[in-house]
Design an enzyme around this catalytic site. Structure first.
Site, PDB file in Angstrom:
ATOM      1  N   GLY A  30      35.995  40.494  45.558  1.00 34.66           N
ATOM      2  CA  GLY A  30      36.790  39.298  45.294  1.00 34.66           C
ATOM      3  C   GLY A  30      37.709  39.416  44.098  1.00 34.66           C
ATOM      4  N   THR A  82      40.854  39.236  42.245  1.00 36.92           N
ATOM      5  CA  THR A  82      42.110  38.552  42.594  1.00 36.92           C
ATOM      6  C   THR A  82      43.261  38.980  41.696  1.00 36.92           C
ATOM      7  OG1 THR A  82      41.523  36.669  41.183  1.00 36.92           O
ATOM      8  CG2 THR A  82      40.959  36.500  43.520  1.00 36.92           C
ATOM      9  N   HIS A 119      39.618  43.554  34.186  1.00 33.96           N
ATOM     10  CA  HIS A 119      39.164  42.505  33.279  1.00 33.96           C
ATOM     11  C   HIS A 119      37.665  42.332  33.405  1.00 33.96           C
ATOM     12  CE1 HIS A 119      40.370  40.615  37.092  1.00 33.96           C
ATOM     13  NE2 HIS A 119      39.376  39.758  36.894  1.00 33.96           N
TER      14      HIS A 119
END
Ligand code: AMP
Ligand code: ZN
Length: 112
Positions: A91, A93, A98
């Site tokens: 997931g 995005t 990060h």
């Protein structure tokens, strides 16, 4: 390159900064999933964990020396969780490496 986290790193897009030095930046997530939800990014563009190499791993190691200092400053002495999503199935995005720092409450279900 059209990368929102590069734009945050160079100041083109504003963010609520928590910490900054020459190699990394930490800022509050726009859509917090816990009372404290901060994102740590290297200033150089690395798209994801798959692109960490011997040449850029120092930036990642540096982030992990900064995280405990920031966590302490934010009052997370009872603990916190670090999450990284790598790629589609996880997931991810935003395709700029990060690490999510989550804390400020007893965190819920764990995957591992
Ligand atoms: P991930 O799903 O692991 O790629 O996480 C991306 C995170 O970036 C999400 O938690 C978003 O809420 C957050 N995010 C996206 N755009 C911004 C922004 N401009 N400032 C702060 N956080 C953002
Ligand atoms: Zn980027």
């Amino acid at each position: 390159m059209d990368c929102i986290f590069c734009k945050i790193a160079n100041g083109e897009i504003p963010s609520k900064k928590v910490y900054e030095d020459d190699k990394c930046l930490a800022f509050y997530d726009l859509n917090p999933q816990a009372p404290v939800h901060v994102l740590f990014i290297p200033k150089q563009h690395i798209c994801c964990v798959n692109k960490i190499t011997e040449d850029n791993a120092d930036a990642v190691a540096h982030i992990f020396t900064v995280i405990p200092k920031v966590a302490k400053e934010l009052g997370l002495e009872n603990g916190y969780r670090i999450i990284n999503n790598c790629g589609k199935d996880a997931g991810q995005t935003v395709m700029h490496l990060h690490f999510h720092l989550l804390g400020g409450k007893t965190l819920g279900e764990k995957i591992i």
